[in-house]
Design a protein around this motif. Structure first.
Motif: not given
Length: 183
Positions: A22-23, A36-43, A52-56
């Protein structure tokens, strides 16, 4: 063959060797020029030396139970981050994406439960849950029930719709925000 062709890329089913990371990507900057904010992105990586496959894209070709595996991992990691931010008095928000299939009645507690250990003030002030992957085939009467477990977390709940599903916006009027999924 476990290969699936989607949007011009090849993706494999998950296997016991698959690994998840998770990044956190910055999503907006405050007036003080601070993040101000971060969005999680799974790898997701399914094999050594494989792309690697990232995000959606990490969800491409996955069965619902596999999508749940990614979302459960993301929720668990995000809950740990949220507690850390709150207890160190950080004012940074977190946006956590969840695939709509993970909100099926038999699975949705897997997404909600990791956040129960987080202080209510942390969930209310710092957390946003964003449901993606919605399809126009989801009946409007099912949408409200689908989002209820996320609303019980006590955070802002949002949806990301594909351009093909913009007619769903009136059915989602109970949400904090509805955006367009450009991925």
């Amino acid at each position: 063959d476990s290969q699936i062709q989607e949007r011009g890329s090849t993706s494999a089913k998950m296997s016991p060797e698959s690994s998840l990371t998770l990044v956190w990507s910055p999503t907006w900057v405050t007036a003080k020029r601070a993040i101000g904010a971060f969005h999680a992105r799974v790898i997701r990586s399914d094999r050594d030396n494989a792309p690697t496959l990232e995000g959606v894209n990490a969800y491409s070709g996955l069965a619902p139970i596999e999508a749940l595996t990614l979302d459960r991992f993301t929720a668990t990691q995000a809950a740990k981050e949220l507690k850390g931010l709150f207890f160190t008095q950080q004012k940074i928000g977190l946006t956590v994406p969840v695939h709509w299939m993970s909100l099926a009645p038999r699975w949705r507690d897997c997404i909600r439960i990791p956040f129960e250990d987080c202080p209510p003030a942390a969930r209310q002030k710092l957390l946003k849950m964003e449901v993606f992957g919605l399809s126009p085939s989801v009946p409007p009467h099912a949408l409200r029930r689908m989002f209820e477990p996320l609303e019980r977390i006590g955070c802002d709940v949002m949806a990301r719709l594909p351009l093909s599903a913009l007619d769903m916006i009136p059915s989602l009027s109970f949400l904090k925000a509805v955006g367009v999924d450009l991925a």
